[in-house]
Design an enzyme around this catalytic site. Structure first.
Site, PDB file in Angstrom:
ATOM      1  N   LYS A  28     -39.130 -32.628  10.614  1.00 27.43           N
ATOM      2  CA  LYS A  28     -38.466 -31.600   9.800  1.00 27.43           C
ATOM      3  C   LYS A  28     -39.441 -30.978   8.803  1.00 27.43           C
ATOM      4  O   LYS A  28     -39.541 -29.748   8.695  1.00 27.43           O
ATOM      5  CB  LYS A  28     -37.284 -32.220   9.070  1.00 27.43           C
ATOM      6  N   ARG A  61     -33.926 -34.828   1.895  1.00 30.39           N
ATOM      7  CA  ARG A  61     -33.547 -34.957   3.303  1.00 30.39           C
ATOM      8  C   ARG A  61     -34.559 -35.802   4.078  1.00 30.39           C
ATOM      9  O   ARG A  61     -35.760 -35.786   3.786  1.00 30.39           O
ATOM     10  CB  ARG A  61     -33.433 -33.572   3.954  1.00 30.39           C
ATOM     11  N   THR A  91     -28.669 -36.518   4.215  1.00 31.79           N
ATOM     12  CA  THR A  91     -29.166 -35.468   3.318  1.00 31.79           C
ATOM     13  C   THR A  91     -28.391 -35.581   2.002  1.00 31.79           C
ATOM     14  O   THR A  91     -27.187 -35.842   2.014  1.00 31.79           O
ATOM     15  CB  THR A  91     -28.939 -34.079   3.930  1.00 31.79           C
ATOM     16  N   GLN A 106     -36.926 -30.443  -1.567  1.00 31.52           N
ATOM     17  CA  GLN A 106     -37.144 -29.012  -1.794  1.00 31.52           C
ATOM     18  C   GLN A 106     -36.277 -28.505  -2.933  1.00 31.52           C
ATOM     19  O   GLN A 106     -35.200 -29.069  -3.207  1.00 31.52           O
ATOM     20  CB  GLN A 106     -36.787 -28.219  -0.530  1.00 31.52           C
ATOM     21  N   GLN A 135     -34.370 -25.254   7.566  1.00 34.51           N
ATOM     22  CA  GLN A 135     -34.655 -26.173   8.669  1.00 34.51           C
ATOM     23  C   GLN A 135     -34.719 -25.374   9.960  1.00 34.51           C
ATOM     24  O   GLN A 135     -33.989 -24.398  10.146  1.00 34.51           O
ATOM     25  CB  GLN A 135     -33.582 -27.255   8.811  1.00 34.51           C
ATOM     26  N   HIS A 173     -23.396 -35.156  51.805  1.00 36.10           N
ATOM     27  CA  HIS A 173     -23.505 -36.521  52.322  1.00 36.10           C
ATOM     28  C   HIS A 173     -22.252 -37.365  52.112  1.00 36.10           C
ATOM     29  O   HIS A 173     -21.721 -37.967  53.043  1.00 36.10           O
ATOM     30  CB  HIS A 173     -24.697 -37.233  51.675  1.00 36.10           C
TER      31      HIS A 173
END
Length: 875
Positions: free
Chosen positions: A23, A114, A133, A182, A296, A834
């Site tokens: 990620k 995350r 997360t 982040q 992401q 078959h």
């Protein structure tokens, strides 16, 4: 200088998946792309996880979990112990200090925390939803951030996550995990964007789901967003609640604030991301102050790959593997050998093979082909018809002379063959002579000469397989079956009346293989010690097929570490059994599950695979069962013929009708068995090729060109030929192909695939099945009630007499189970594939083409199977 346990997303090393996880590495790359905005952040690396988790408590929990399988009663408890050990550890001072320093760059912002595993967000497995997360964590609250990081680590050990790893070839103790942190965007809208339509697979459409505020509820499935589709031509439409493309967008007015221009702009960002990564992407996004942010991006792992096409025109591909009753992925060498065997243009994608039928379906042959599909495989017919109904996808055939409407190919207007069994005997003898000559000639071939020889022999094999007489013999049985079923249905309003006529028909090599296995069991039966060896090996073989759950890898079964033949010969009766086993393997040892793939392990390479079936025959049937079955089948067919002719005789113009009916019955019984023989010839040739190619591979191992003989399976025949000429093998390509092949197993193979990515399985329409009734194609008449046994392995010994065999597909290697089953249900198949042919030969009621049979029918469920109507009732 201390170790860098925390690195910024803008650092040079931030795209190292092993260090920062999938990620975070993706986000680092995206931050460098023009026109793509990604929030700033940093990564607590895998090295940090490794340092922090180096405690006795974590080591003890990991050791305990590593020896536990998901089926063990204490599996959940050991997962919890491992997660708890990680969640409660204390961060080393070095790591804690670096984390505090990195957080200072966020000031008073909120942080999104995350997981970022090295296995996550890859082309082979997304790990979507497996790890945790945490949103809205204050960058000033170091304790809260630290707790979130540790909970991310611990989330790798939920029972669900561990099972997912094992199912995707990983280990229970999943290695080191990074965590990406982040700056959290104050989102007005958030959502998910797929740069191909995930419902249909179509590549020229972007699907966008949107909700107000943060998108965590949408991603977790707690909230339903508005869905929009954006075409490559910038058309935009809303998708209704039922999945249709005519939704009006009525609902929360905030959601409607996303304009068409917004959606087009977002789709353009998605296009940039997809172009960079070279594959359709599953992207999480948010919007703040008019700016779209990407938080992401990962490959859409559920899309079926597209075959390589010669140009950009629209194309329709029909699955080869559905017709061959083997939808598992095939390795590159296997694909290329089949391509060289087939007269049709065969493309490949996702380890499966497809015929490009574009030319035929845009020619006057279209009606003939559609009628053939409708009769033999309704799901294929429906899928093809769905594509043809799309406006402007393929041009309609040019008008043609009505007298040429049946001009469907080289067998059109063919002269009928007489019901002369000598024709079949001659065709079989010619095939056997070709195999004998092949084995003699290939024995001394080496290097370039070997590849030249195989290439030439494949051309000869292809010519023989599709020679006019062989094709007419196969067509004669098909035509006779159709004529009888159509006329008898018209005259008596009873479907599938011809099915009983096929029982114990001569020259069916697959049916004979199952009967010969019964006779082999009779040879072994008197020798108790040898039976014990077979029983032990059979159990070990089945256990190895269960992947042992702990390692995810199967190992060859063995007892005392000796091959089966060596163990047998040490015991009383060993010489007798060894001779009988050799005779069986000489006749059928080239066969195996998935035999159209030359790389699959043959029975001759591992006779142990047969042990469980042989013991099951000994346990379930008395001596002489094969002869009894043949006699019973012949008697049933004779009685069916007499009954049909008697009823036909009573019709108006009965004498003429009886003559026609008798002629078609004779044609059916003369040629229906030969239907299975050409494929037997193919695998006989493949077995000779395989032994020669593996001997060549051993020489390459000795020369240091490859590391193991099986490396050749991951290159095509012509790539191997080129390597032989040059003396250079692309080891990186082999490694990449091996990894790629591992991702193919979880793909669902479509019956029809289009050049724009639409993947279709087909449907029986609105009158299809419900919770208690499944619908398929009835291919062998009769009604049976019994217990379902859902099997994935034809070598299983779990099927008992009277039970109904339920499988995804059955190729000839399943014939040993047909002698035990009371009925057959498969997800794949048609009227002349078959399983259908052999089921009629054995007199088994059979229903094929049952969508989701192996997942919707529980093992042990009691069923009523109607092989005439195609209905399966869960009782």
């Amino acid at each position: 200088m201390g170790r860098s346990l925390v690195v910024a997303l803008d650092a040079d090393v931030a795209d190292d998946v092993a260090l920062v996880g999938g990620k975070a590495a993706s986000l680092a790359v995206l931050r460098r792309l023009p026109g793509v905005r990604v929030p700033a952040g940093f990564v607590v690396t895998t090295a940090a996880h490794r340092v922090a988790s180096s405690t006795d408590l974590v080591a003890q929990a990991a050791a305990a979990l590593g020896t536990t399988a998901p089926s063990d009663p204490d599996f959940d408890q050991r997962c919890a112990a491992m997660g708890g050990a990680l969640e409660n550890l204390t961060l080393p001072t070095e790591l804690a200090d670096q984390l505090v320093t990195a957080l200072e760059t966020f000031g008073d912002s909120l942080v999104a925390v995350r997981s970022s595993s090295p296995h996550e967000d890859s082309r082979t497995a997304s790990y979507a939803g497996q790890y945790q997360t945490y949103l809205g964590v204050s960058a000033r609250d170091i304790d809260a951030v630290t707790a979130a990081v540790k909970r991310c680590w611990a989330s790798a050990y939920s029972p669900t996550s561990v099972k997912y790893r094992l199912e995707h070839g990983g280990e229970a103790v999943g290695g080191d995990m990074a965590v990406v942190l982040q700056r959290q965007i104050a989102a007005e809208f958030s959502g998910v964007m797929f740069t191909a339509d995930p419902r249909t697979g179509v590549r020229n459409v972007t699907a966008v789901e949107a909700v107000p505020g943060l998108g965590d509820g949408l991603i977790a499935g707690r909230v339903t967003g508005d869905t929009f589709l954006v075409g490559d031509d910038h058309s935009v439409w809303r998708v209704g609640q039922d999945g249709s493309g005519d939704g009006d967008g009525v609902g929360n007015t905030e959601r409607s604030a996303l304009t068409d221009e917004d959606l087009i702009a977002l789709a353009k960002v998605g296009s940039v991301v997809e172009h960079h990564f070279g594959a359709p992407q599953d992207i999480e996004w948010c919007r703040s102050d008019g700016t779209f942010w990407i938080v992401q991006s990962r490959p859409i792992t559920t899309l079926f790959p597209l075959p390589t096409a010669p140009d950009d025109s629209n194309r329709i591909y029909l699955s080869v593997v559905h017709q061959q009753m083997m939808t598992d992925p095939i390795k590159p060498l296997g694909v290329s050998i089949w391509q060289m065997t087939s007269p049709a243009t065969v493309r490949h994608a996702g380890g499966r093979m497809f015929v490009d039928a574009t030319m035929q379906l845009t020619s006057p042959a279209r009606p003939v082909m559609l009628d053939l599909f409708r009769r033999s495989d309704p799901l294929l017919w429906d899928a093809v018809q769905t594509v043809l109904n799309r406006p402007d996808f393929l041009p309609s055939p040019a008008p043609t002379d009505p007298s040429q409407a049946g001009a469907g190919g080289p067998l059109s207007n063919r002269e009928p063959l007489p019901p002369d069994r000598d024709i079949v005997v001659s065709l079989v003898a010619e095939s056997e002579d070709r195999v004998t000559a092949l084995e003699a000639k290939i024995a001394d071939k080496r290097g370039v000469a070997l590849f030249e020889f195989i290439e030439a022999d494949l051309e000869s094999l292809k010519a023989s397989l599709f020679a006019p007489l062989s094709a007419r013999a196969i067509a004669a049985s098909h035509d006779a079956t159709d004529w009888l079923n159509d006329r008898l249905l018209e005259w008596f309003d009873e479907p599938h009346m011809a099915d009983r006529l096929a029982q114990a028909a001569p020259d069916n090599i697959v049916a004979q293989m199952g009967l010969d296995l019964l006779e082999l069991a009779d040879v072994i039966r008197p020798f108790a010690e040898i039976v014990g060896v077979f029983r032990s090996i059979g159990r070990a073989e089945v256990d190895s097929e269960r992947l042992s759950e702990r390692s995810g890898k199967a190992e060859a079964a063995s007892v005392e570490g000796l091959p089966l033949a060596d163990q047998v010969q040490k015991l009383p009766g060993g010489d007798t059994v060894a001779v009988a086993l050799k005779q069986y393997l000489d006749a059928y040892g080239m066969r195996c599950p998935g035999e159209i793939d030359i790389t699959r392990t043959r029975w001759a390479e591992s006779p142990e695979m047969l042990a469980g079936l042989i013991v099951a025959n000994i346990d379930h049937f008395p001596a002489g069962e094969a002869a009894r079955r043949v006699a019973s089948g012949r008697a049933t067919a004779a009685a069916a013929e007499a009954e049909i002719l008697s009823r036909v005789r009573s019709l108006p113009d009965g004498a003429t009708k009886v003559a026609d009916t008798k002629r078609h019955i004779d044609l059916l019984r003369t040629f229906i068995g030969y239907r299975e023989y050409p494929k037997y010839g193919i695998v006989c040739h493949y077995w000779a090729y395989k032994r020669a190619l593996l001997a060549e591979a051993d020489r390459w191992v000795s020369a240091g060109w490859i590391t193991q003989r099986e490396d050749i399976y991951y290159l095509s025949f012509h790539e191997l030929f080129d390597a032989c000429r040059s003396g250079q093998v692309d080891a990186a390509l082999i490694a990449a192909r091996r990894d790629e092949f591992g991702s193919f197993a979880h793909l669902v193979t479509p019956r029809v695939l289009t050049s724009d990515g639409e993947a279709l399985l087909g449907s029986y329409g609105p009158d299809g099945d419900d919770e208690q009734t499944l619908i398929g194609l009835g291919v062998s008449a009769g009604v049976i009630e019994g217990v379902a046994r859902v099997l994935t392995n034809p070598m299983s010994d779990r099927l008992a007499p009277g039970e109904i065999l339920v499988a995804a597909h059955t190729d000839p290697s399943w014939a040993g189970l047909f002698v035990t089953a009371s009925a057959l249900v498969t997800e794949v198949g048609g009227l002349m594939t078959h399983g259908a042919v052999v089921a009629r030969e054995y007199g088994l009621p059979a229903v094929v083409g049952v969508l989701g049979a192996t997942t919707r029918i529980a093992d042990g469920q009691r069923l009523r199977v109607d092989g005439s109507t195609g209905r399966i009732e869960m009782l």
